[in-house]
Enzyme design. Structure first.
Site, PDB file in Angstrom:
ATOM      1  N   ASP A   1     -15.699  -5.498  -2.025  1.00 43.65           N
ATOM      2  CA  ASP A   1     -15.263  -5.110  -0.784  1.00 43.65           C
ATOM      3  C   ASP A   1     -16.845  -5.592  -0.180  1.00 43.65           C
ATOM      4  O   ASP A   1     -17.538  -4.910  -0.583  1.00 43.65           O
ATOM      5  CB  ASP A   1     -14.830  -3.808  -0.489  1.00 43.65           C
ATOM      6  CG  ASP A   1     -13.493  -3.658  -1.103  1.00 43.65           C
ATOM      7  OD1 ASP A   1     -12.745  -4.517  -1.523  1.00 43.65           O
ATOM      8  OD2 ASP A   1     -13.250  -2.313  -1.406  1.00 43.65           O
TER       9      ASP A   1
ATOM     10  N   ASP B   1       0.868  -1.209   0.055  1.00 43.22           N
ATOM     11  CA  ASP B   1       0.069  -0.136   0.153  1.00 43.22           C
ATOM     12  C   ASP B   1       0.811   1.204   0.011  1.00 43.22           C
ATOM     13  O   ASP B   1       2.164   1.369   0.739  1.00 43.22           O
ATOM     14  CB  ASP B   1      -0.770   0.190   1.227  1.00 43.22           C
ATOM     15  CG  ASP B   1      -1.937  -1.246   1.256  1.00 43.22           C
ATOM     16  OD1 ASP B   1      -2.031  -1.805   0.179  1.00 43.22           O
ATOM     17  OD2 ASP B   1      -2.512  -1.137   2.388  1.00 43.22           O
TER      18      ASP B   1
END
Length: 239
Positions: free
Chosen positions: A130, A8
């Site tokens: 998600d 990330d």
């Protein structure tokens, strides 16, 4: 099953968040490239690169990081974060990504993602799902889209989707184990889907369980960065 480490990125640096919370940020001293090269040296072939600045800005912000990793490693990089237009998707592929993850945009503007699938093919576009209680969460997990997971997946499979990264939001960064039962349910319903687990992997045994459940791949993040799974263990599992 493919081991897919995650990097990330915020402001060009490798970081980790907990449950997607930018206020719960941990920054790592190694550059994203150094981290990626270590994975490659261990025999890892895939990488999940997430542009957290891009996710906030609604447009990729860390393409230089992608370009450097793509040019200096042979990792197969999938890129997510801020890809909301055909122009952004084109820029990401040009910067060296092998695949692009369509997250919130897949819920908000399905027609656009259908057009990407048609134009670029299913090998290039990964569906991002998600999930909170089998509902699709969007906008950095802050918003319930109102869409149920299974009809959502069915609609995309009908349009040719092959790959899906499914993240159980409640598990992400918590190191409490992945949503095995949810993944089994998805695989039973859609056996043709190349399902990639994301969120919750805490120890090596979790990876064995995911492989046993029939997952195509598993994203590993915090468990590696916090030292719960070593690079040697990932390399051995990957063989």
């Amino acid at each position: 099953m493919k081991i897919i480490p995650a990097i990330d990125v915020i402001s060009g640096k490798a970081v980790r968040l907990t449950k997607g919370d930018y206020n719960q940020k941990k920054e790592y001293s190694d550059s994203p490239l150094e981290v990626a090269q270590r994975f490659e040296q261990a025999g890892i072939t895939h990488l999940h690169l997430v542009d957290l600045d891009g996710a906030k800005a609604q447009k990729p912000q860390n393409l230089e990081v992608l370009e450097v990793i793509s040019s200096k490693t042979r990792l197969r990089v999938d890129f997510g974060g801020g890809v909301k237009s055909g122009e952004s998707l084109e820029a990401v592929l040009k910067a060296g990504a092998q695949q692009v993850t369509a997250g919130s945009i897949a819920a908000k503007d399905p027609e656009m993602v259908f057009s990407w699938l048609k134009h670029y093919g299913a090998e290039k576009v990964i569906l991002g799902a998600d999930v909170v209680d089998e509902k699709i969460a969007i906008s950095g997990w802050q918003e319930d889209s109102g869409l149920d997971l299974f009809p959502f997946l069915e609609q995309y499979l009908a349009k040719g989707v092959t790959y899906c990264i499914c993240t159980d939001v409640s598990k992400d960064g918590m190191l409490q184990g992945p949503s095995i039962e949810l993944y089994k349910k998805i695989i039973k319903e859609f056996p043709q889907l190349k399902l990639i687990a994301s969120g919750g992997v805490a120890e090596l045994n979790d990876l064995y369980e995911l492989r046993e459940a029939g997952l195509y791949g598993a994203i590993v993040g915090k468990a590696y960065y916090e030292g719960r799974i070593s690079l040697d263990e990932l390399a051995a599992f990957n063989k």
